[in-house]
Design a protein around this motif. Structure first.
Motif, PDB file in Angstrom:
ATOM      1  N   SER A 146     -10.890  -4.177  14.250  1.00  0.00           N
ATOM      2  CA  SER A 146     -11.692  -5.312  13.802  1.00  0.00           C
ATOM      3  C   SER A 146     -11.693  -5.491  12.287  1.00  0.00           C
ATOM      4  O   SER A 146     -12.388  -6.359  11.771  1.00  0.00           O
ATOM      5  CB  SER A 146     -13.139  -5.152  14.291  1.00  0.00           C
ATOM      6  N   GLN A 147     -10.928  -4.679  11.561  1.00  0.00           N
ATOM      7  CA  GLN A 147     -10.896  -4.746  10.107  1.00  0.00           C
ATOM      8  C   GLN A 147      -9.508  -5.153   9.627  1.00  0.00           C
ATOM      9  O   GLN A 147      -8.539  -4.426   9.816  1.00  0.00           O
ATOM     10  CB  GLN A 147     -11.262  -3.385   9.497  1.00  0.00           C
ATOM     11  N   ALA A 148      -9.407  -6.322   8.995  1.00  0.00           N
ATOM     12  CA  ALA A 148      -8.117  -6.751   8.452  1.00  0.00           C
ATOM     13  C   ALA A 148      -7.635  -5.795   7.369  1.00  0.00           C
ATOM     14  O   ALA A 148      -6.434  -5.557   7.214  1.00  0.00           O
ATOM     15  CB  ALA A 148      -8.241  -8.161   7.880  1.00  0.00           C
ATOM     16  N   GLU A 149      -8.578  -5.221   6.611  1.00  0.00           N
ATOM     17  CA  GLU A 149      -8.224  -4.340   5.502  1.00  0.00           C
ATOM     18  C   GLU A 149      -7.491  -3.089   5.952  1.00  0.00           C
ATOM     19  O   GLU A 149      -6.855  -2.414   5.134  1.00  0.00           O
ATOM     20  CB  GLU A 149      -9.479  -3.944   4.722  1.00  0.00           C
ATOM     21  N   THR A 150      -7.563  -2.770   7.244  1.00  0.00           N
ATOM     22  CA  THR A 150      -6.840  -1.605   7.768  1.00  0.00           C
ATOM     23  C   THR A 150      -5.358  -1.698   7.426  1.00  0.00           C
ATOM     24  O   THR A 150      -4.719  -0.696   7.092  1.00  0.00           O
ATOM     25  CB  THR A 150      -7.021  -1.502   9.292  1.00  0.00           C
ATOM     26  N   ILE A 151      -4.805  -2.898   7.486  1.00  0.00           N
ATOM     27  CA  ILE A 151      -3.384  -3.095   7.209  1.00  0.00           C
ATOM     28  C   ILE A 151      -3.082  -2.849   5.741  1.00  0.00           C
ATOM     29  O   ILE A 151      -2.122  -2.146   5.401  1.00  0.00           O
ATOM     30  CB  ILE A 151      -2.954  -4.521   7.610  1.00  0.00           C
ATOM     31  N   ALA A 152      -3.898  -3.402   4.862  1.00  0.00           N
ATOM     32  CA  ALA A 152      -3.657  -3.248   3.429  1.00  0.00           C
ATOM     33  C   ALA A 152      -3.781  -1.799   2.986  1.00  0.00           C
ATOM     34  O   ALA A 152      -3.038  -1.338   2.110  1.00  0.00           O
ATOM     35  CB  ALA A 152      -4.619  -4.124   2.635  1.00  0.00           C
ATOM     36  N   ARG A 153      -4.715  -1.066   3.600  1.00  0.00           N
ATOM     37  CA  ARG A 153      -4.902   0.338   3.208  1.00  0.00           C
ATOM     38  C   ARG A 153      -3.688   1.188   3.527  1.00  0.00           C
ATOM     39  O   ARG A 153      -3.465   2.224   2.898  1.00  0.00           O
ATOM     40  CB  ARG A 153      -6.144   0.910   3.892  1.00  0.00           C
ATOM     41  N   GLU A 154      -2.899   0.793   4.511  1.00  0.00           N
ATOM     42  CA  GLU A 154      -1.734   1.579   4.911  1.00  0.00           C
ATOM     43  C   GLU A 154      -0.425   1.016   4.361  1.00  0.00           C
ATOM     44  O   GLU A 154       0.651   1.476   4.732  1.00  0.00           O
ATOM     45  CB  GLU A 154      -1.660   1.643   6.443  1.00  0.00           C
ATOM     46  N   ALA A 155      -0.507   0.023   3.485  1.00  0.00           N
ATOM     47  CA  ALA A 155       0.708  -0.566   2.918  1.00  0.00           C
ATOM     48  C   ALA A 155       1.463   0.468   2.089  1.00  0.00           C
ATOM     49  O   ALA A 155       0.845   1.277   1.387  1.00  0.00           O
ATOM     50  CB  ALA A 155       0.359  -1.771   2.065  1.00  0.00           C
TER      51      ALA A 155
END
Length: 223
Positions: A146-155
């Motif tokens: 449910s968190q879009a930021e999950t993707i950015a954190r793993e970039a």
């Protein structure tokens, strides 16, 4: 204090750290900072969307708790930059892709076949690409949770960790951004050890009572 019109002219030439400190001085400076940031946000989005679609895009960012990341978010950290990337990358929470399909198709984009890259399969549930002619591309990456930021954190690249929401810019590596540099690491677990988070506080925001919001991340500007 300089006249507002002269202060605005100065603010447009400030880097992100200076601009955020300027906004902390008083309400007038805060308003000027918002004008500069919103103008920059609008300028970046106007390259990818027609004028009427920009408010809808920002509204959907807010409603779906989505964010822009990658090159366009990184560009927000360089107030004086004149180049605009031809790709606009959206990250969105799980189960919120249909609304983005509707908005982008209405804006004239064509949905294209796409797939999740190997390096992001652990955090991206689905990846969608939209083309407008040969020059403009919008991608929508659906998070596994449910968190879009999950993707950015793993970039795998520090520049891709920047996040632009409807009213917030988060830059976890402000020193690198100010120096216009990025670090790429193909070993995701070691990205955090590749460079330490810059703990300088260049965070700005006001709550409804007019009090300055405290920083929750190394570098976050809210408006």
């Amino acid at each position: 204090m300089l006249p507002p019109e002269l202060l605005l002219e100065v603010a447009t030439m400030c880097d992100l750290a200076t601009l955020s400190r300027l906004g902390l001085l008083n309400w007038q400076c805060h308003t000027i900072m918002l004008i500069v940031l919103r103008s920059r946000q609008h300028h970046i989005l106007s390259f990818h969307l027609v004028e009427d679609a920009i408010p809808q895009f920002i509204t959907l960012l807010h409603q779906s708790r989505a964010a822009v990341f990658g090159s366009c978010a990184w560009l927000m950290t360089d107030i004086q930059a004149s180049w605009i990337p031809n790709d606009l990358n959206v990250i969105t929470p799980r189960h919120s892709v249909p609304a983005w399909y509707s908005l982008l198709v209405t804006a004239g984009y064509d949905a294209m076949p796409s797939m999740v890259s190997m390096e992001m399969k652990g955090v991206v549930r689905s990846h969608h690409r939209f083309n407008l002619g040969d020059q403009k591309v919008v991608t929508v990456s659906e998070s596994i949770d449910s968190q879009a930021e999950t993707i950015a954190r793993e970039a795998p690249c520090t520049s891709e960790a920047n996040i632009l929401t409807a009213n917030r810019l988060t830059c976890p590596y402000p020193r690198l951004a100010l120096e216009k540099r990025a670090i790429y690491c193909d070993d995701l677990p070691t990205l955090e050890t590749a460079i330490k988070l810059d703990c300088r506080q260049i965070t700005l925001g006001y709550d409804d009572a007019g009090d300055i919001l405290q920083s929750q991340t190394p570098c976050k500007i809210s408006w």
